[in-house]
Design a protein around this motif. Structure first.
Motif, PDB file in Angstrom:
ATOM      1  N   GLY A   5     -54.162 -29.747   5.996  1.00 31.05           N
ATOM      2  CA  GLY A   5     -53.362 -29.508   6.829  1.00 31.05           C
ATOM      3  C   GLY A   5     -52.784 -31.104   7.595  1.00 31.05           C
ATOM      4  O   GLY A   5     -51.682 -30.882   8.487  1.00 31.05           O
ATOM      5  N   ALA A   6     -53.409 -31.477   6.674  1.00 30.71           N
ATOM      6  CA  ALA A   6     -52.431 -32.905   5.999  1.00 30.71           C
ATOM      7  C   ALA A   6     -51.692 -32.996   6.324  1.00 30.71           C
ATOM      8  O   ALA A   6     -51.059 -32.532   5.688  1.00 30.71           O
ATOM      9  CB  ALA A   6     -53.061 -34.311   6.092  1.00 30.71           C
ATOM     10  N   SER A   7     -50.326 -33.246   7.324  1.00 32.21           N
ATOM     11  CA  SER A   7     -49.107 -32.927   7.429  1.00 32.21           C
ATOM     12  C   SER A   7     -48.316 -34.884   6.886  1.00 32.21           C
ATOM     13  O   SER A   7     -48.357 -35.554   7.603  1.00 32.21           O
ATOM     14  CB  SER A   7     -48.220 -32.717   8.343  1.00 32.21           C
ATOM     15  OG  SER A   7     -46.525 -32.799   8.872  1.00 32.21           O
ATOM     16  N   PRO A   8     -46.719 -34.764   6.398  1.00 34.29           N
ATOM     17  CA  PRO A   8     -46.762 -36.310   6.802  1.00 34.29           C
ATOM     18  C   PRO A   8     -45.355 -36.309   7.827  1.00 34.29           C
ATOM     19  O   PRO A   8     -44.914 -37.519   8.228  1.00 34.29           O
ATOM     20  CB  PRO A   8     -45.615 -36.153   5.522  1.00 34.29           C
ATOM     21  CG  PRO A   8     -45.418 -34.430   5.859  1.00 34.29           C
ATOM     22  CD  PRO A   8     -46.764 -33.645   5.849  1.00 34.29           C
ATOM     23  N   SER A 265     -26.572 -24.317   1.818  1.00 33.01           N
ATOM     24  CA  SER A 265     -28.001 -23.196   2.121  1.00 33.01           C
ATOM     25  C   SER A 265     -28.590 -24.025   3.028  1.00 33.01           C
ATOM     26  O   SER A 265     -29.095 -23.694   4.360  1.00 33.01           O
ATOM     27  CB  SER A 265     -28.599 -22.446   1.203  1.00 33.01           C
ATOM     28  OG  SER A 265     -29.659 -21.265   1.665  1.00 33.01           O
ATOM     29  N   LEU A 266     -29.297 -25.451   2.239  1.00 28.13           N
ATOM     30  CA  LEU A 266     -30.572 -25.526   3.900  1.00 28.13           C
ATOM     31  C   LEU A 266     -29.388 -26.057   4.566  1.00 28.13           C
ATOM     32  O   LEU A 266     -29.994 -26.488   6.340  1.00 28.13           O
ATOM     33  CB  LEU A 266     -30.848 -26.793   2.932  1.00 28.13           C
ATOM     34  CG  LEU A 266     -31.886 -26.706   1.765  1.00 28.13           C
ATOM     35  CD1 LEU A 266     -32.651 -27.775   0.895  1.00 28.13           C
ATOM     36  CD2 LEU A 266     -33.160 -25.648   2.745  1.00 28.13           C
ATOM     37  N   ASP A 267     -28.102 -26.597   4.785  1.00 29.02           N
ATOM     38  CA  ASP A 267     -27.926 -27.134   5.983  1.00 29.02           C
ATOM     39  C   ASP A 267     -27.477 -26.278   6.758  1.00 29.02           C
ATOM     40  O   ASP A 267     -27.612 -26.306   8.387  1.00 29.02           O
ATOM     41  CB  ASP A 267     -26.520 -27.982   5.515  1.00 29.02           C
ATOM     42  CG  ASP A 267     -26.674 -29.066   4.608  1.00 29.02           C
ATOM     43  OD1 ASP A 267     -27.134 -29.443   4.847  1.00 29.02           O
ATOM     44  OD2 ASP A 267     -25.009 -28.833   4.388  1.00 29.02           O
ATOM     45  N   PHE A 268     -26.966 -24.709   6.567  1.00 30.48           N
ATOM     46  CA  PHE A 268     -27.120 -23.737   7.452  1.00 30.48           C
ATOM     47  C   PHE A 268     -28.160 -23.430   8.003  1.00 30.48           C
ATOM     48  O   PHE A 268     -28.356 -23.010   9.364  1.00 30.48           O
ATOM     49  CB  PHE A 268     -27.041 -22.305   6.247  1.00 30.48           C
ATOM     50  CG  PHE A 268     -26.393 -21.285   7.323  1.00 30.48           C
ATOM     51  CD1 PHE A 268     -25.136 -21.084   8.264  1.00 30.48           C
ATOM     52  CD2 PHE A 268     -26.985 -19.994   7.429  1.00 30.48           C
ATOM     53  CE1 PHE A 268     -25.159 -20.014   8.526  1.00 30.48           C
ATOM     54  CE2 PHE A 268     -27.088 -19.389   8.309  1.00 30.48           C
ATOM     55  CZ  PHE A 268     -26.305 -18.595   8.950  1.00 30.48           C
ATOM     56  N   LEU A 269     -29.315 -23.589   7.827  1.00 29.20           N
ATOM     57  CA  LEU A 269     -30.035 -23.080   8.073  1.00 29.20           C
ATOM     58  C   LEU A 269     -31.039 -24.027   9.211  1.00 29.20           C
ATOM     59  O   LEU A 269     -31.236 -23.477  10.049  1.00 29.20           O
ATOM     60  CB  LEU A 269     -31.650 -22.827   7.020  1.00 29.20           C
ATOM     61  CG  LEU A 269     -33.354 -22.718   7.418  1.00 29.20           C
ATOM     62  CD1 LEU A 269     -33.697 -21.511   7.388  1.00 29.20           C
ATOM     63  CD2 LEU A 269     -33.962 -22.970   6.379  1.00 29.20           C
ATOM     64  N   THR A 305     -40.052 -24.512   4.816  1.00 27.17           N
ATOM     65  CA  THR A 305     -39.055 -24.817   4.032  1.00 27.17           C
ATOM     66  C   THR A 305     -38.318 -25.391   4.164  1.00 27.17           C
ATOM     67  O   THR A 305     -37.722 -26.409   2.941  1.00 27.17           O
ATOM     68  CB  THR A 305     -38.177 -23.373   4.302  1.00 27.17           C
ATOM     69  OG1 THR A 305     -38.387 -22.190   4.190  1.00 27.17           O
ATOM     70  CG2 THR A 305     -36.398 -22.613   3.026  1.00 27.17           C
ATOM     71  N   LEU A 306     -37.855 -26.054   5.511  1.00 23.55           N
ATOM     72  CA  LEU A 306     -36.877 -27.368   5.144  1.00 23.55           C
ATOM     73  C   LEU A 306     -37.518 -28.490   4.942  1.00 23.55           C
ATOM     74  O   LEU A 306     -37.270 -29.361   3.608  1.00 23.55           O
ATOM     75  CB  LEU A 306     -36.509 -28.092   6.951  1.00 23.55           C
ATOM     76  CG  LEU A 306     -35.156 -26.995   7.152  1.00 23.55           C
ATOM     77  CD1 LEU A 306     -35.237 -26.226   9.041  1.00 23.55           C
ATOM     78  CD2 LEU A 306     -33.668 -26.817   6.505  1.00 23.55           C
ATOM     79  N   ARG A 307     -38.762 -28.911   5.089  1.00 20.51           N
ATOM     80  CA  ARG A 307     -39.663 -29.365   4.640  1.00 20.51           C
ATOM     81  C   ARG A 307     -40.016 -29.549   3.522  1.00 20.51           C
ATOM     82  O   ARG A 307     -40.232 -30.426   2.516  1.00 20.51           O
ATOM     83  CB  ARG A 307     -41.062 -29.510   5.671  1.00 20.51           C
ATOM     84  CG  ARG A 307     -42.275 -30.737   4.858  1.00 20.51           C
ATOM     85  CD  ARG A 307     -43.481 -31.159   5.944  1.00 20.51           C
ATOM     86  NE  ARG A 307     -44.388 -29.656   5.794  1.00 20.51           N
ATOM     87  CZ  ARG A 307     -45.191 -29.707   6.691  1.00 20.51           C
ATOM     88  NH1 ARG A 307     -45.926 -30.245   7.861  1.00 20.51           N
ATOM     89  NH2 ARG A 307     -46.360 -28.174   6.630  1.00 20.51           N
ATOM     90  N   ALA A 308     -40.239 -28.498   2.846  1.00 19.46           N
ATOM     91  CA  ALA A 308     -40.574 -28.070   0.869  1.00 19.46           C
ATOM     92  C   ALA A 308     -39.279 -28.902   0.502  1.00 19.46           C
ATOM     93  O   ALA A 308     -39.622 -29.395  -1.007  1.00 19.46           O
ATOM     94  CB  ALA A 308     -40.680 -27.160   0.571  1.00 19.46           C
ATOM     95  N   HIS A 309     -38.332 -28.954   1.271  1.00 23.41           N
ATOM     96  CA  HIS A 309     -37.117 -28.623   0.063  1.00 23.41           C
ATOM     97  C   HIS A 309     -37.387 -30.409   0.811  1.00 23.41           C
ATOM     98  O   HIS A 309     -35.791 -31.069   0.348  1.00 23.41           O
ATOM     99  CB  HIS A 309     -36.021 -28.083   0.786  1.00 23.41           C
ATOM    100  CG  HIS A 309     -35.977 -26.750  -0.395  1.00 23.41           C
ATOM    101  ND1 HIS A 309     -35.701 -26.812  -1.766  1.00 23.41           N
ATOM    102  CD2 HIS A 309     -36.083 -25.881   0.341  1.00 23.41           C
ATOM    103  CE1 HIS A 309     -35.566 -25.337  -2.141  1.00 23.41           C
ATOM    104  NE2 HIS A 309     -36.251 -24.616  -0.867  1.00 23.41           N
ATOM    105  N   GLY A 310     -37.357 -31.113   1.211  1.00 22.69           N
ATOM    106  CA  GLY A 310     -36.871 -32.063   1.513  1.00 22.69           C
ATOM    107  C   GLY A 310     -36.269 -32.890   3.092  1.00 22.69           C
ATOM    108  O   GLY A 310     -35.715 -33.940   3.240  1.00 22.69           O
ATOM    109  N   ARG A 311     -36.309 -31.652   3.183  1.00 27.61           N
ATOM    110  CA  ARG A 311     -35.094 -32.239   4.792  1.00 27.61           C
ATOM    111  C   ARG A 311     -36.231 -32.477   5.610  1.00 27.61           C
ATOM    112  O   ARG A 311     -37.266 -31.961   6.341  1.00 27.61           O
ATOM    113  CB  ARG A 311     -34.805 -30.915   5.354  1.00 27.61           C
ATOM    114  CG  ARG A 311     -33.631 -30.851   4.458  1.00 27.61           C
ATOM    115  CD  ARG A 311     -32.964 -31.038   4.150  1.00 27.61           C
ATOM    116  NE  ARG A 311     -31.518 -31.299   3.436  1.00 27.61           N
ATOM    117  CZ  ARG A 311     -30.535 -30.391   3.725  1.00 27.61           C
ATOM    118  NH1 ARG A 311     -29.925 -30.136   5.413  1.00 27.61           N
ATOM    119  NH2 ARG A 311     -28.794 -29.951   2.519  1.00 27.61           N
ATOM    120  N   PHE A 312     -36.013 -33.915   6.438  1.00 26.28           N
ATOM    121  CA  PHE A 312     -37.173 -34.710   7.385  1.00 26.28           C
ATOM    122  C   PHE A 312     -35.632 -33.376   8.821  1.00 26.28           C
ATOM    123  O   PHE A 312     -35.192 -33.702   8.821  1.00 26.28           O
ATOM    124  CB  PHE A 312     -36.799 -35.567   7.693  1.00 26.28           C
ATOM    125  CG  PHE A 312     -37.348 -36.508   8.742  1.00 26.28           C
ATOM    126  CD1 PHE A 312     -36.901 -36.645  10.697  1.00 26.28           C
ATOM    127  CD2 PHE A 312     -38.785 -36.368   8.606  1.00 26.28           C
ATOM    128  CE1 PHE A 312     -37.620 -37.332  10.780  1.00 26.28           C
ATOM    129  CE2 PHE A 312     -39.427 -37.146   9.129  1.00 26.28           C
ATOM    130  CZ  PHE A 312     -39.326 -37.451  10.471  1.00 26.28           C
TER     131      PHE A 312
END
Length: 314
Positions: A5-8, A265-269, A305-312
């Motif tokens: 549950g804890a989130s960065p 792809s992540l930019d597009f998302l 998905t964005l968080r998993a790939h390191g996107r803040f």
């Protein structure tokens, strides 16, 4: 491994950040289940409220129904609803114990003789369903329905007699793929990412990655979508991108794409977030209620998905 549950991210997202806007959208539009999932993943919420909300969809047969997956309406248990429930339980670290034992009994009850799950059990007949979801009297077992369920059960080290036959079915289905479509590949990846035989899974994933690229199943350049045909039967604009196949960097599908392709792809998302704070549903919409229920689900998965790939995203 399921998230805690804890989130960065801060429990109070900065005003007007993507997460702040998404939170507003979720509180405005989402079902209680998605509200509690959002709180768990991004606001330091607890797992118990997620389980409580999910219980509203559980039936006496051990399966899940009540339009948990919005494209299938009505109260009856269905494999697709039950697969979604398992993913939710997995995401909050609760995929085990007697609840999952009951789920496995339901899966045994509705599976085909080879241990596979049909996408839609004929009990759905008489209740509303998306027009692109066929309902037949004797449906075949499908990797589309079976792969994600087998994957999540293996990831959580669940052992049940049904799982042995279902695993064999998934291996046979994956090994026989010569052509495919994006959702079937998603199901194959969900299975391979957690299959116990890691060397076999790696080899199968390498082959599927070549198939995905050769058959142009992933839109590698979001700026040139005309170069990537939509799969037959899909809705207009229902493209799939590298991030759809590799939702985390640990997925075997991540190796299918270059760093540049994944970054595009992540930019597009990230850019798909709409003015109201939610992400769009890319598949064909057929009723106002289903679209309303699906968008918060899509929004939560986009953020994860964005968080998993390191996107803040805070």
């Amino acid at each position: 491994m399921a998230e805690t549950g804890a989130s960065p991210l801060s429990a109070t997202p900065p005003a007007h950040s993507p997460l702040f806007r998404a939170e507003h959208f979720v509180w405005l539009t989402a079902r209680v289940l998605e509200q509690r999932r959002f709180a768990y993943h991004f606001l330091d919420g607890a797992a118990d409220p997620v389980e409580t909300a999910l219980d509203a969809y559980r039936n006496e047969d051990g399966g899940y129904g009540h339009a948990l997956e919005p494209d299938l309406r009505g109260p009856v248990s269905q494999p697709l609803h039950t697969a979604h429930a398992l993913r939710v339980l997995d995401s909050v670290g609760r995929c085990g114990g007697q609840r999952v034992e009951r789920v496995c009994r339901y899966l045994t009850l509705v599976s085909t003789p080879e241990g596979a799950l049909p996408a839609v059990h004929p009990s759905q007949r008489g209740y509303p369903a998306a027009p692109f979801v066929p309902i037949v009297d004797d449906p075949p077992g499908e990797l589309l329905a079976t792969g994600p369920v087998v994957g999540v059960l293996h990831r959580n080290q669940v052992w049940h007699a049904w799982l042995f036959r279902a695993t064999d079915f998934c291996w046979q289905a994956v090994d026989s793929l010569k052509s495919s479509h994006p959702y079937e590949i998603h199901a194959a990846v969900a299975f391979l990412d957690s299959a116990p035989d890691r060397s076999r899974a790696q080899a199968a994933a390498d082959r599927l990655g070549r198939l995905v690229r050769e058959q142009r199943l992933a839109a590698l350049d979001p700026a040139d979508l005309d170069a990537y045909p939509v799969a037959p039967g899909y809705g207009p604009g229902e493209h799939h991108f590298p991030h759809d196949f590799a939702r985390t960097p640990q997925s075997l599908a991540r190796a299918w794409f270059t760093d540049e392709e994944m970054s595009r792809s992540l930019d597009f998302l990230a850019a798909e977030q709409e003015e109201d704070g939610g992400w769009p549903v890319r598949w064909r919409q057929w009723a106002p209620g289903t679209a309303l229920e699906a968008r918060p689900m899509v929004t939560i998965e986009a953020l994860r998905t964005l968080r998993a790939h390191g996107r803040f995203i805070g």
